[in-house]
Scaffold this motif. Structure first.
Motif, PDB file in Angstrom:
ATOM      1  N   ASN A 108     -29.797 -34.166 -21.628  1.00 47.79           N
ATOM      2  CA  ASN A 108     -30.601 -33.218 -20.558  1.00 47.79           C
ATOM      3  C   ASN A 108     -29.483 -31.971 -20.954  1.00 47.79           C
ATOM      4  N   GLN A 109     -28.165 -32.134 -22.045  1.00 48.27           N
ATOM      5  CA  GLN A 109     -27.209 -31.228 -22.544  1.00 48.27           C
ATOM      6  C   GLN A 109     -26.971 -30.659 -21.275  1.00 48.27           C
ATOM      7  N   ASP A 110     -26.792 -32.033 -20.228  1.00 52.97           N
ATOM      8  CA  ASP A 110     -25.440 -31.267 -18.826  1.00 52.97           C
ATOM      9  C   ASP A 110     -24.408 -31.371 -19.593  1.00 52.97           C
ATOM     10  N   MET A 111     -23.640 -29.685 -18.639  1.00 54.67           N
ATOM     11  CA  MET A 111     -22.099 -29.482 -19.635  1.00 54.67           C
ATOM     12  C   MET A 111     -21.165 -30.698 -18.535  1.00 54.67           C
ATOM     13  N   GLY A 112     -22.034 -30.928 -17.480  1.00 53.89           N
ATOM     14  CA  GLY A 112     -21.174 -31.425 -15.892  1.00 53.89           C
ATOM     15  C   GLY A 112     -20.746 -32.773 -16.434  1.00 53.89           C
ATOM     16  N   TYR A 113     -20.886 -33.557 -17.966  1.00 55.22           N
ATOM     17  CA  TYR A 113     -20.505 -34.420 -18.106  1.00 55.22           C
ATOM     18  C   TYR A 113     -19.011 -34.687 -17.820  1.00 55.22           C
ATOM     19  N   LYS A 114     -18.070 -33.485 -18.112  1.00 60.47           N
ATOM     20  CA  LYS A 114     -16.946 -33.703 -18.070  1.00 60.47           C
ATOM     21  C   LYS A 114     -16.543 -34.011 -17.077  1.00 60.47           C
ATOM     22  N   LYS A 115     -16.791 -33.547 -15.773  1.00 58.76           N
ATOM     23  CA  LYS A 115     -15.997 -34.251 -14.161  1.00 58.76           C
ATOM     24  C   LYS A 115     -16.800 -35.986 -14.358  1.00 58.76           C
ATOM     25  N   LYS A 116     -17.676 -36.039 -14.947  1.00 57.42           N
ATOM     26  CA  LYS A 116     -18.163 -37.265 -14.668  1.00 57.42           C
ATOM     27  C   LYS A 116     -16.819 -38.025 -15.434  1.00 57.42           C
ATOM     28  N   LEU A 117     -16.851 -37.753 -16.608  1.00 56.69           N
ATOM     29  CA  LEU A 117     -15.685 -38.729 -17.492  1.00 56.69           C
ATOM     30  C   LEU A 117     -14.560 -38.679 -16.418  1.00 56.69           C
ATOM     31  N   LEU A 118     -14.353 -37.232 -16.098  1.00 57.25           N
ATOM     32  CA  LEU A 118     -12.845 -37.731 -15.316  1.00 57.25           C
ATOM     33  C   LEU A 118     -12.310 -38.734 -14.370  1.00 57.25           C
ATOM     34  N   ASP A 119     -13.742 -38.302 -13.464  1.00 57.34           N
ATOM     35  CA  ASP A 119     -14.239 -39.411 -12.689  1.00 57.34           C
ATOM     36  C   ASP A 119     -13.938 -41.464 -12.704  1.00 57.34           C
ATOM     37  N   MET A 120     -14.673 -41.068 -14.345  1.00 56.50           N
ATOM     38  CA  MET A 120     -15.150 -42.566 -14.775  1.00 56.50           C
ATOM     39  C   MET A 120     -12.999 -43.120 -15.003  1.00 56.50           C
ATOM     40  N   ALA A 121     -12.232 -42.265 -15.533  1.00 56.44           N
ATOM     41  CA  ALA A 121     -11.149 -42.165 -15.612  1.00 56.44           C
ATOM     42  C   ALA A 121     -10.254 -42.231 -14.975  1.00 56.44           C
ATOM     43  N   CYS A 122     -10.522 -41.917 -13.257  1.00 58.57           N
ATOM     44  CA  CYS A 122      -9.707 -41.782 -11.771  1.00 58.57           C
ATOM     45  C   CYS A 122      -8.839 -40.020 -12.993  1.00 58.57           C
ATOM     46  N   ALA A 123      -9.545 -39.678 -13.383  1.00 58.39           N
ATOM     47  CA  ALA A 123      -8.615 -38.233 -13.778  1.00 58.39           C
ATOM     48  C   ALA A 123      -8.656 -37.406 -12.562  1.00 58.39           C
ATOM     49  N   ASP A 124      -6.804 -36.719 -11.521  1.00 60.47           N
ATOM     50  CA  ASP A 124      -7.162 -35.964 -10.782  1.00 60.47           C
ATOM     51  C   ASP A 124      -7.073 -34.834 -11.261  1.00 60.47           C
ATOM     52  N   THR A 125      -7.346 -33.816 -11.084  1.00 65.71           N
ATOM     53  CA  THR A 125      -7.490 -32.378 -12.101  1.00 65.71           C
ATOM     54  C   THR A 125      -6.168 -31.536 -11.403  1.00 65.71           C
ATOM     55  N   LYS A 126      -6.241 -31.888 -10.101  1.00 66.48           N
ATOM     56  CA  LYS A 126      -4.691 -31.375  -9.383  1.00 66.48           C
ATOM     57  C   LYS A 126      -4.083 -31.583  -9.500  1.00 66.48           C
ATOM     58  N   LYS A 127      -3.241 -33.164  -9.367  1.00 65.69           N
ATOM     59  CA  LYS A 127      -2.735 -33.659  -9.176  1.00 65.69           C
ATOM     60  C   LYS A 127      -1.896 -34.493 -10.715  1.00 65.69           C
ATOM     61  N   ASP A 128      -2.688 -34.303 -11.697  1.00 65.63           N
ATOM     62  CA  ASP A 128      -2.508 -35.156 -13.037  1.00 65.63           C
ATOM     63  C   ASP A 128      -2.245 -33.398 -13.938  1.00 65.63           C
ATOM     64  N   SER A 129      -1.123 -33.922 -14.714  1.00 64.66           N
ATOM     65  CA  SER A 129      -0.989 -33.260 -15.992  1.00 64.66           C
ATOM     66  C   SER A 129      -2.396 -33.482 -16.979  1.00 64.66           C
ATOM     67  N   PRO A 130      -2.494 -32.069 -18.086  1.00 63.63           N
ATOM     68  CA  PRO A 130      -3.181 -32.100 -18.957  1.00 63.63           C
ATOM     69  C   PRO A 130      -3.079 -33.277 -20.050  1.00 63.63           C
ATOM     70  N   GLU A 131      -2.339 -34.176 -19.765  1.00 63.49           N
ATOM     71  CA  GLU A 131      -1.763 -34.884 -20.959  1.00 63.49           C
ATOM     72  C   GLU A 131      -1.578 -36.303 -20.308  1.00 63.49           C
ATOM     73  N   THR A 132      -1.662 -36.096 -18.887  1.00 63.70           N
ATOM     74  CA  THR A 132      -1.989 -37.164 -18.262  1.00 63.70           C
ATOM     75  C   THR A 132      -3.626 -37.532 -18.323  1.00 63.70           C
ATOM     76  N   ILE A 133      -4.716 -36.349 -18.462  1.00 67.15           N
ATOM     77  CA  ILE A 133      -5.697 -36.524 -18.315  1.00 67.15           C
ATOM     78  C   ILE A 133      -6.293 -37.239 -19.227  1.00 67.15           C
ATOM     79  N   LYS A 134      -6.089 -36.318 -20.410  1.00 69.77           N
ATOM     80  CA  LYS A 134      -6.036 -36.672 -22.008  1.00 69.77           C
ATOM     81  C   LYS A 134      -6.228 -38.414 -22.301  1.00 69.77           C
ATOM     82  N   ALA A 135      -5.030 -38.831 -21.611  1.00 67.74           N
ATOM     83  CA  ALA A 135      -5.091 -40.162 -21.946  1.00 67.74           C
ATOM     84  C   ALA A 135      -5.585 -40.775 -21.121  1.00 67.74           C
TER      85      ALA A 135
END
Length: 178
Positions: free
Chosen positions: A46-73
């Motif tokens: 569906n070309q839904d840009m919400g995939y980013k949030k879904k991937l963050l959730d799947m990776a247990c990444a927290d944009t409020k607590k994790d640094s950009p490097e940690t999120i990428k890792a």
């Protein structure tokens, strides 16, 4: 001399922390439930840009607590650990259980590939277990497939632009180059 030793210790400590962030700390997230992978497939369809949030959730990444490097890792760890789970079986997609990156190109959503590289730094040069080919191999195969029909020359041009972008800008490689 004390300053040099102190700076050396601080440098090594910083390097050690960075190694921990990109190493064992990133893979402690539980495996996403089966439906999460299908949700990503549907978002690409569906070309839904919400995939980013879904991937963050799947990776247990927290944009409020994790640094950009940690999120990428974290996303990278999840991506490589569950790469085979990101397989797609959809009508019109010729690679049975082919990787979602190929599915994105198939669905003319190459922005998904760009986002995965730009925001998450994922490795797009993995061989897909479904066919042993990389994303670049798939794109070239699609170019050659569409070249056989003169009615689809616009598609050949579009895919050639994508191929060139992947190769030049994203440093994509063919399986034979790995």
């Amino acid at each position: 001399m004390k300053k040099i030793i102190t700076l050396s210790i601080l440098f090594l400590l910083g390097f050690s922390i960075k190694a921990q962030i990109t190493g064992t700390l990133t893979c402690n997230c539980p495996k996403p439930i089966e439906g999460k992978f299908v949700q990503i497939e549907m978002m690409v369809e569906n070309q839904d840009m919400g995939y980013k949030k879904k991937l963050l959730d799947m990776a247990c990444a927290d944009t409020k607590k994790d640094s950009p490097e940690t999120i990428k890792a974290k996303v990278n760890c999840m991506w490589e650990k569950y790469y085979k789970e990101f397989g797609c079986n959809s009508t019109g997609f010729l690679v049975a259980n082919g990787n979602i990156l190929k599915y994105a190109v198939n669905n003319e959503f190459e922005h998904f590939v760009d986002g995965m590289v730009k925001f998450f730094g994922i490795n797009i040069n993995l061989k897909d277990p479904a066919d042993g080919k990389t994303l670049l191999d798939f794109t070239l195969d699609e170019i050659n497939r569409y070249k056989k029909n003169k009615d689809y020359q616009y598609k050949v041009s579009q895919l050639q632009t994508i191929y060139d972008h992947f190769k030049k800008d994203l440093k994509a490689k063919h399986a034979s180059e790995l």
